[in-house]
Design a protein around this motif. Structure first.
Motif, PDB file in Angstrom:
ATOM      1  N   TRP A 100     -21.531-141.652 -29.056  1.00 57.39           N
ATOM      2  CA  TRP A 100     -21.479-143.008 -28.494  1.00 57.39           C
ATOM      3  C   TRP A 100     -22.262-143.983 -29.373  1.00 57.39           C
ATOM      4  O   TRP A 100     -21.793-145.072 -29.691  1.00 57.39           O
ATOM      5  N   SER A 150     -13.428-145.856 -23.238  1.00 59.17           N
ATOM      6  CA  SER A 150     -12.804-147.176 -23.269  1.00 59.17           C
ATOM      7  C   SER A 150     -11.821-147.322 -22.120  1.00 59.17           C
ATOM      8  O   SER A 150     -11.343-146.326 -21.548  1.00 59.17           O
ATOM      9  N   THR A 169     -13.029-151.136 -26.564  1.00 56.09           N
ATOM     10  CA  THR A 169     -14.492-151.139 -26.509  1.00 56.09           C
ATOM     11  C   THR A 169     -14.974-149.971 -25.664  1.00 56.09           C
ATOM     12  O   THR A 169     -14.452-149.715 -24.572  1.00 56.09           O
ATOM     13  N   ARG A 220     -18.928-150.937 -29.504  1.00 50.93           N
ATOM     14  CA  ARG A 220     -19.700-150.350 -28.408  1.00 50.93           C
ATOM     15  C   ARG A 220     -20.372-151.462 -27.614  1.00 50.93           C
ATOM     16  O   ARG A 220     -21.030-152.337 -28.188  1.00 50.93           O
ATOM     17  N   SER A 262     -19.010-141.633 -22.171  1.00 50.23           N
ATOM     18  CA  SER A 262     -18.704-142.992 -22.614  1.00 50.23           C
ATOM     19  C   SER A 262     -17.221-143.029 -22.970  1.00 50.23           C
ATOM     20  O   SER A 262     -16.669-142.057 -23.485  1.00 50.23           O
ATOM     21  N   ARG A 267     -11.503-142.146 -28.023  1.00 47.05           N
ATOM     22  CA  ARG A 267     -12.776-142.856 -28.016  1.00 47.05           C
ATOM     23  C   ARG A 267     -13.625-142.479 -26.797  1.00 47.05           C
ATOM     24  O   ARG A 267     -14.440-143.271 -26.326  1.00 47.05           O
TER      25      ARG A 267
END
Length: 547
Positions: free
Chosen positions: A265, A302, A123, A271, A300, A257
């Motif tokens: 993003w 993970s 995520t 997300r 952004s 990611r």
């Protein structure tokens, strides 16, 4: 997400006074450095010298024994679940690295409150100011490549980002900006971002902000000062910041990611949505776009990707047999550059220190502890902690306005891994810290008991200007009253009369709290010749003259 008539997100403060009162202080607007010493929330006392020269005494024996680490990892699931239950935070992802291996990777909760999609190790969360130590890693890579030096003047490659008068501006270096010692006042430029100005415009207007005698003398946390230093390094490498970050760090580390582009993003399916408090529950209401300050708050990523970055940090820039970042350049980011928090009791406490994108602290045993927190008022909170001598690091990412959850989890884990037991319940104490940061930083609007009437609307309507914000307008339309227009693509705000020539409006964005006063000065002709907007006047740049 709530939008105004233009379709732009409205600040939660306009719709939810309770949330407004819980908002974070200026240091939380686009992220934070929260220096919390492992082994206690206050500054830790040093049992051994804080810095050991190469010829000095050997480092103390490792406290992170295999048994302690194994037991700490076994308790992480339950600890995370308990902290999430107590805080109500919808989602969290955690990664732990020890001795160059990812030893824990787990997601908890949901991407969005009330929806079934679950958080996992892939995520992607907005990192807020956890972006800063990532950005300083990119700059260290460029320094190691010989393209630029930490002590190079910013004006050499980024002449538009002039800070201070000419005698000082020519001396401001990347090191000054990445350690928040350039003399810019706290969060300089952030209000321009809130009303829609882009990175180039904000960097150019930093020259208009007075720095007085603060250059290399005062620590002030500045997202756009930090951004200027990072962009200057990218310019030296012949690339824009977003491309440089991807090519020099994310792709070589396999961080598939991770991005410094807001549009990328937003295109990701897995997300984590941002959340703010509303009436005792968490709601997905706003979306923070930090592109203008991407190096300082716009990454952004993970937990899985950040595990690779932790490995790089703990192994001196080397991963899987490849030296991706020069060890000497990376070490410079970990070295204290500025006192961020003076000690309360200098006979017992040590100072809070800041490196280049890293908070630098020490444990009770004198071991170096690197850390950084990140937070968006509009719904993100993150934290990273490293114990380099123990080769141990943890990152916790959450999708809610900061309440101290990622820091509490990380500090509790460090206690378990190195002492065998959690030393205190960190969440209440950290929550109080964040609550204390929630006071409004511009004057509150107070209506008098007996307000006096305003002039006719036409006396206030017109176009006004100052050099920092540029042109603004006050317009009057029958049936709608006075409207304040701010920003390059003007945002429209209703003006509500308070008393006499004072009105109020509700700001929006990361730096908005309660209503701000708009005070008109009336000239001899009976019409307004100037106005002052209090929330834009923190550095004396909020007065506008009629055109």
């Amino acid at each position: 997400m709530v939008a105004d008539d233009s379709g732009r997100p409205r600040n939660r403060a306009a719709a939810n006074p309770a949330a407004r009162n819980r908002a974070a202080r200026p240091a939380l607007r686009a992220g934070i450095l929260l220096l919390v010493s492992w082994g206690g929330l206050g500054p830790a006392r040093l049992a051994v010298p804080a810095a050991r020269a190469a010829e000095g005494p050997p480092a103390p024996a490792s406290q992170v024994t295999p048994t302690r680490l194994r037991n700490a990892l076994a308790q992480l699931d339950g600890l995370a679940a308990d902290l999430m239950r107590r805080s109500g935070v919808p989602g969290m992802s955690v990664v732990v690295v020890h001795d160059d291996r990812v030893v824990y990777l787990r997601g908890f909760g949901v991407l969005e409150a009330g929806q079934p999609a679950r958080v996992d190790g892939d995520t992607v969360f907005q990192l807020a100011s956890l972006s800063k130590p990532i950005a300083s890693t990119v700059v260290a890579a460029v320094v190691g490549d010989g393209r630029v030096g930490f002590d190079d003047p910013v004006l050499r490659t980024l002449p538009e980002a002039r800070i201070g008068p000419p005698a000082i501006a020519s001396s401001v270096t990347l090191r000054d900006l990445l350690s928040h010692r350039s003399g810019l006042p706290d969060h300089a430029g952030d209000h321009l971002e809130d009303i829609g100005f882009d990175r180039e415009t904000i960097l150019r207007r930093l020259r208009l902000i007075p720095i007085e005698n603060r250059f290399r003398a005062v620590y002030n946390y500045t997202n756009f000062g930090f951004t200027a230093g990072a962009v200057a390094a990218a310019r030296a490498a012949g690339q824009d910041w977003e491309t440089l970050s991807a090519q020099r760090l994310y792709r070589p580390l396999g961080m598939a990611r991770t991005t410094s582009r807001f549009s990328e993003w937003m295109a990701m399916a897995n997300r984590a949505r941002p959340h703010v408090p509303d009436g005792g529950r968490w709601v997905d209401r706003y979306q923070r776009d930090p592109q203008a300050q991407a190096p300082a708050g716009g990454v952004s990523s993970s937990a899985r990707d950040l595990g690779q970055w932790l490995r790089l940090q703990l192994a001196g820039g080397r991963v899987d047999g490849r030296q991706l970042v020069a060890a000497t350049a990376l070490a410079e980011t970990h070295r204290p550059q500025m006192i961020s928090t003076p000690p309360k009791n200098p006979s017992q406490d040590h100072a809070g220190l800041y490196g280049l994108g890293w908070g630098v602290g020490y444990t009770n045993r004198g071991e170096v502890q690197l850390s950084h927190s990140g937070a968006f008022n509009l719904g993100a909170a993150t934290a990273v902690y490293l114990l380099p001598e123990e080769k141990l690091g943890i990152v916790a990412l959450t999708n809610a306005q900061p309440v101290g959850l990622p820091e509490s989890l990380a500090l509790s884990f460090l206690d378990l891994a190195s002492r065998g037991a959690i030393q205190q319940d960190y969440l209440p104490a950290l929550n109080r810290v964040f609550q204390a940061m929630g006071s409004q930083d511009y004057p509150q609007v107070v209506a008098p008991a007996a307000p006096t009437p305003a002039l006719a609307p036409q006396a206030y309507a017109g176009r006004y200007r100052n050099a920092y914000v540029g042109p603004i307008a006050v317009r009057h339309q029958e049936g709608q009253g006075l409207m304040l227009e701010l920003g390059p693509a003007p945002l429209r705000f209703p003006l509500t009369h308070v008393s006499g020539h004072t009105f109020r409006y509700q700001p929006i964005g990361e730096n908005a709290y309660g209503p701000s006063a708009v005070v008109f000065s009336i000239g001899s002709g009976g019409s307004a010749e100037a106005l002052r907007i209090d929330n834009l006047n923190l550095n004396g740049l909020g007065t506008f003259r009629r055109e």
